[in-house]
Design a protein around this motif. Structure first.
Motif, mmCIF file in Angstrom:
data_model
loop_
_atom_site.group_PDB
_atom_site.id
_atom_site.type_symbol
_atom_site.label_atom_id
_atom_site.label_comp_id
_atom_site.label_asym_id
_atom_site.label_seq_id
_atom_site.Cartn_x
_atom_site.Cartn_y
_atom_site.Cartn_z
ATOM 1 N N GLY A 194 0.849 -1.182 0.000
ATOM 2 C CA GLY A 194 0.000 0.000 0.000
ATOM 3 C C GLY A 194 0.884 1.230 0.000
ATOM 4 O O GLY A 194 2.115 1.124 -0.109
ATOM 5 N N ILE A 195 0.268 2.371 0.109
ATOM 6 C CA ILE A 195 0.989 3.641 0.008
ATOM 7 C C ILE A 195 0.503 4.579 1.107
ATOM 8 O O ILE A 195 -0.545 4.358 1.709
ATOM 9 N N ALA B 202 -1.224 9.994 -5.822
ATOM 10 C CA ALA B 202 -1.689 9.464 -7.114
ATOM 11 C C ALA B 202 -0.539 8.797 -7.860
ATOM 12 O O ALA B 202 -0.702 7.725 -8.479
ATOM 13 N N LYS B 203 0.658 9.405 -7.793
ATOM 14 C CA LYS B 203 1.814 8.841 -8.484
ATOM 15 C C LYS B 203 2.194 7.487 -7.868
ATOM 16 O O LYS B 203 2.448 6.506 -8.576
ATOM 17 N N SER B 204 2.206 7.432 -6.518
ATOM 18 C CA SER B 204 2.532 6.169 -5.846
ATOM 19 C C SER B 204 1.507 5.096 -6.216
ATOM 20 O O SER B 204 1.871 3.946 -6.488
ATOM 21 N N ALA B 205 0.221 5.480 -6.227
ATOM 22 C CA ALA B 205 -0.839 4.509 -6.575
ATOM 23 C C ALA B 205 -0.590 3.950 -7.969
ATOM 24 O O ALA B 205 -0.673 2.737 -8.195
ATOM 25 N N ASP C 6 0.191 0.043 -9.300
ATOM 26 C CA ASP C 6 -1.007 -0.472 -9.979
ATOM 27 C C ASP C 6 -2.197 -0.570 -9.020
ATOM 28 O O ASP C 6 -3.005 -1.502 -9.097
ATOM 29 N N LEU C 7 -2.289 0.386 -8.104
ATOM 30 C CA LEU C 7 -3.483 0.481 -7.255
ATOM 31 C C LEU C 7 -4.517 1.303 -8.006
ATOM 32 O O LEU C 7 -4.157 2.112 -8.873
ATOM 33 N N PRO C 8 -5.804 1.144 -7.683
ATOM 34 C CA PRO C 8 -6.800 1.992 -8.329
ATOM 35 C C PRO C 8 -6.494 3.466 -8.049
ATOM 36 O O PRO C 8 -6.092 3.807 -6.926
ATOM 37 N N ALA C 9 -6.666 4.308 -9.056
ATOM 38 C CA ALA C 9 -6.366 5.734 -8.883
ATOM 39 C C ALA C 9 -7.261 6.313 -7.803
ATOM 40 O O ALA C 9 -8.483 6.195 -7.879
ATOM 41 N N PRO C 10 -6.682 6.925 -6.746
ATOM 42 C CA PRO C 10 -7.523 7.521 -5.702
ATOM 43 C C PRO C 10 -8.284 8.728 -6.242
ATOM 44 O O PRO C 10 -7.724 9.501 -7.019
ATOM 45 N N ASP C 11 -9.545 8.864 -5.834
ATOM 46 C CA ASP C 11 -10.326 10.052 -6.211
ATOM 47 C C ASP C 11 -9.832 11.198 -5.315
ATOM 48 O O ASP C 11 -10.173 11.269 -4.132
ATOM 49 N N LEU C 12 -9.020 12.072 -5.892
ATOM 50 C CA LEU C 12 -8.327 13.072 -5.070
ATOM 51 C C LEU C 12 -9.289 14.060 -4.423
ATOM 52 O O LEU C 12 -9.003 14.578 -3.345
ATOM 53 N N ASP C 13 -10.448 14.298 -5.065
ATOM 54 C CA ASP C 13 -11.422 15.212 -4.440
ATOM 55 C C ASP C 13 -11.945 14.614 -3.129
ATOM 56 O O ASP C 13 -12.107 15.320 -2.128
#
Ligand code: PLP
Length: 290
Positions: A41-42, A64-67, A71-78
């Motif tokens: 995880g990150i 987002a870059k670490s994800a 190959d983790l699902p892109a986190p919804d940054l909002d």
């Protein structure tokens, strides 16, 4: 509200479905969570000074870059931004005049499951005044990787902020065995990398120098703010590979990270490093005020 504050970000296969305040003293994460069993995880640690989250957007961009690197699902940054800000809001009066950290965690979730695990944890970061003022003793340690592994071997995840910090912690224990406070990792081919939880800044020939992320180091948000401040004050800054010999010959050295801001290095492998306490005190003050 008393600290710490915990918000669990409940995920399904499509992403975050709810953000719920939970009791930080109660168990929340499964024993089957891959973040726990494999460090898969990150994370991010965001400084909160007097209620203001520092470098929030650079931290979210790095999450987002670490994800992507894992190959983790892109986190919804909002959603993550709102959760971080809510945790600070919930900390309420505890933020006034204080230095807090918000830890942001995203794991691959339960083995064979299809959803991630995430949480935001806001807590008192403790005090860094001693290391900011008195400075730190640092040793160089070989990271065991060449400086080009980010290009040749991206599966080593150098430059991602993963939960697998056992090596970083082991390096800090080695530093303690050598009577030092912290570590500067160097590559097998003799280049300066980073600390186990910090970015190296060196003053060389009148310019502030740091290692570029292309060498497999994290892009430091604190070092970024230090460089912006230095540039605004007319100083030169450089992202470039530099050698251990240049490190030893530097006119001043600092380690930069979100909690401590910057701490001057006063000895390197037992040899004194010159320091400018008045400059460091001013830079810390400006970093805290950003
Ligand atoms: N490099 C590593 C390996 C780190 O763990 C950290 C700290 O999080 C940093 C650099 C410094 O980054 P920042 O200034 O964004 O905290």
């Amino acid at each position: 509200m008393t600290l710490p504050v915990l918000l669990m970000l409940l995920h399904d296969a499509s992403g975050v479905v709810s953000v719920d305040e939970q009791d930080p003293s109660a168990p929340q994460v499964s024993v089957l969570d891959l973040g726990v069993t494999r460090g898969d995880g990150i994370f991010e640690s965001i400084g909160v000074i007097d209620g203001r989250a520092q470098a929030l957007e650079p931290h979210l961009a790095r999450l987002a870059k670490s994800a992507a690197m894992l190959d983790l699902p892109a986190p919804d940054l909002d959603v993550w931004r709102a959760a971080i800000l809510r945790s600070i809001e919930l900390a309420g009066s505890a933020t006034v005049g204080s230095e807090l950290l918000v830890k942001v965690i995203l794991t691959r979730g339960i083995e064979d499951g299809d959803s991630a695990t995430g949480w935001v944890y806001c807590f008192d970061a403790g005090h860094y005044d001693r290391e900011r003022e008195a400075g730190i003793a640092v040793v160089t340690l070989d990271r065991g990787y060449r400086s080009d592994v980010a290009e040749t071997s991206p599966w080593l995840l150098q430059g991602a902020k993963t939960l697998s910090y056992a090596i970083n912690k082991a390096a800090l224990r080695e530093a303690a065995r050598r009577g030092a406070d912290d570590v500067i990792f160097v590559s097998t081919d003799g280049f300066v990398l980073e600390g186990p939880n910090s970015t190296v800044i060196a003053l060389i020939d009148g310019a502030y120098v740091t290692t570029p992320p292309s060498l497999g180091v994290l892009e430091g948000t604190t070092q970024g703010a230090f460089f912006a401040d230095a540039q605004a004050r007319g100083a030169s800054v450089e992202y470039r590979a530099f050698t251990v010999d240049e490190l030893r010959g530097a006119d001043a050295l600092w380690l930069a990270s979100s909690g401590r801001q910057i701490a001057p290095v006063v000895t390197l492998d037992g040899q004194p490093v010159s320091a400018d306490p008045a400059f460091t005190a001013g830079a810390v003050e400006r970093l805290l005020a950003r």
